[in-house]
Design an enzyme around this catalytic site. Structure first.
Site, PDB file in Angstrom:
ATOM      1  CG  ASP A  44      48.665  27.476   7.531  1.00 54.20           C
ATOM      2  OD1 ASP A  44      47.611  26.830   7.465  1.00 54.20           O
ATOM      3  OD2 ASP A  44      49.710  27.133   6.939  1.00 54.20           O
ATOM      4  CG  HIS A 102      47.546  26.210   4.119  1.00 55.41           C
ATOM      5  ND1 HIS A 102      48.711  25.857   4.763  1.00 55.41           N
ATOM      6  CD2 HIS A 102      47.384  25.311   3.106  1.00 55.41           C
ATOM      7  CE1 HIS A 102      49.231  24.794   4.171  1.00 55.41           C
ATOM      8  NE2 HIS A 102      48.446  24.447   3.159  1.00 55.41           N
ATOM      9  CB  SER A 111      50.128  22.722   0.989  1.00 56.45           C
ATOM     10  OG  SER A 111      49.426  22.011   1.963  1.00 56.45           O
TER      11      SER A 111
END
Length: 429
Positions: free
Chosen positions: A338, A372, A244
């Site tokens: 995601d 994600h 991330s």
């Protein structure tokens, strides 16, 4: 005297092997002593370190011998359908909405999962019935002989995990995203597989800034130099594993720091977003997310996926990280579902950029259906969770089955990647 009922002669057993293992190791789950073709429920329950409860369940039909084997028997319903030997683990869901399972104390205690078998299907769970068989499973995040060193070296704050043995070991820096603090579960697991891993905090921890105002790449360079100066770290370069916002930083490290020779970026942007990046005299301004691009999922969680439209705009070219400057290898791992970021579009753009510059240093693994938060295998699938920096829940996306498969496959690929690009020729891990 009449004959005893058939079922009373049977001893129902739930057999789990191994019942004590690393969290990234699969287990075998079998039930025996059931009536032929009997339908049963197997339920998993876990409490985290804050007593938050996570549960999962599946319904199974025994074979003619009165047995259920999760490696062969398909689930008929519950939290998943079909043959999924570790389905009860990756399907664990929080009882309270938006809780995410993160193991904090990785050295002293395992995650304990209770498995219970019920001789019925109680879908609504309105009636409490006793289980016929139970097993307790311990899932550890540090293998035998792994050592943890608390790190306070200059500005650097974190925890270094060292495998057993003399070394030297390939060194890796582990970075998470906007969650802040110190996250250690991935670093300790990698150390259990022979890597020396520095779980690195960069805000909201000890004397580090409580809030991130900018990304000072000098801090991460200091961490890289610290790792390379350690007597048990193999030369000449280190790896980075990052997720991330951490993957944005990891990619910046790959672009600007000569110490970094292998980088794994999991669902991260390839641009500088939200906060400026500073490295010596260089300052890269961020791209701010436009509010009109943000969407709200039906669950109430925020979706940022559609804020990637700016990648099509040439005005933002100065905000894009210069991947062609990276001296090492880069592995992009992306989930195609995601909801936090269109990470595949970001990674594909970086791959195209590398090709245009005649570079073959990048590779992308794209997983259809994955979200994600791609974590070590058998980690519970997390569709959305509370994001403390934003002060609201974030939607991470993904399909549970596809996401679980991505976690298994990518974990193997990550280790292969680091072994290939960090180990000196002739050495084996």
């Amino acid at each position: 005297m009449g004959e005893a009922p058939l079922n009373s002669l049977r001893m129902v057993q739930l057999i789990v092997t191994p019942s004590n293992a690393l969290a990234d190791e699969p287990v075998s789950i079998r039930a025996t002593g059931l009536c032929p073709l009997q339908i049963v429920t197997i339920k998993a329950t876990l409490k985290d370190e804050k007593d938050n409860v996570f549960q999962s369940k599946a319904f199974y039909k025994a074979n003619e011998a009165g047995e259920v084997d999760l490696e062969q028997t398909p689930a008929l319903g519950g939290d998943y359908v079909g043959v999924h030997p570790m389905g009860l683990f990756f399907s664990l869901k929080p009882k309270k909405a938006f809780h995410r399972l993160i193991k904090r104390d990785v050295m002293n205690s395992p995650l304990c999962i209770s498995l219970d078998l019920y001789e019925s299907v109680n879908i609504l769970e309105t009636v409490t019935i006793p289980s016929k068989a139970s097993q307790r499973v311990q899932r550890w995040f540090a293998g035998p002989g792994v050592k943890r060193e608390q790190i306070q070296e200059g500005r650097v704050r974190g925890a270094l995990f060292l495998p057993p043995g003399k070394g030297p070991f390939p060194g890796i820096i582990d970075l998470f995203g906007y969650i802040g603090g110190l996250i250690e579960f991935r670093a300790s697991l990698l150390a259990s597989h022979g890597f020396a891993v520095l779980a690195l905090a960069y805000f909201a921890y000890e004397d580090l800034p409580e809030k991130l105002q900018e990304v000072d790449l000098g801090y991460f360079e200091e961490a890289a130099n610290f790792l390379l100066s350690h007597s048990k770290i193999q030369q000449p370069g280190i790896g980075v594993i990052s997720t991330s916002k951490g993957a944005e930083i990891g990619l910046a490290m790959a672009c600007y720091l000569k110490q970094v020779t292998a980088t794994v970026c999991i669902n991260g942007p390839t641009t500088i977003t939200s906060l400026p990046l500073r490295y010596r005299d260089l300052v890269v301004t961020p791209i701010e997310h436009a509010l009109e691009w943000i969407q709200i999922h039906v669950s109430g969680a925020v979706r940022f996926r559609h804020t990637t439209q700016y990648l099509q705009n040439k005005l933002y070219s100065q905000n894009i990280l210069p991947v062609e400057k990276a001296q090492g290898k880069i592995l992009f791992i992306v989930g195609e579902n995601d909801e936090c970021l269109d990470s595949k579009l970001h990674a594909q753009r970086a791959m195209d950029h590398l090709r245009r510059h005649g570079r073959s240093s990048g590779r992308m693994l794209a997983y259809p259906g994955a979200g994600h938060l791609i974590e070590p295998p058998y980690s519970p699938f997390c569709f959305a969770s509370w994001q403390s920096v934003l002060g609201q829940p974030m939607c991470w996306g993904g399909d549970p089955m596809a996401h679980a498969a991505a976690q298994e496959h990518s974990w193997r690929e990550i280790q292969k990647f680091f072994r290939q690009h960090l180990l000196q020729s002739g050495r084996k891990l």
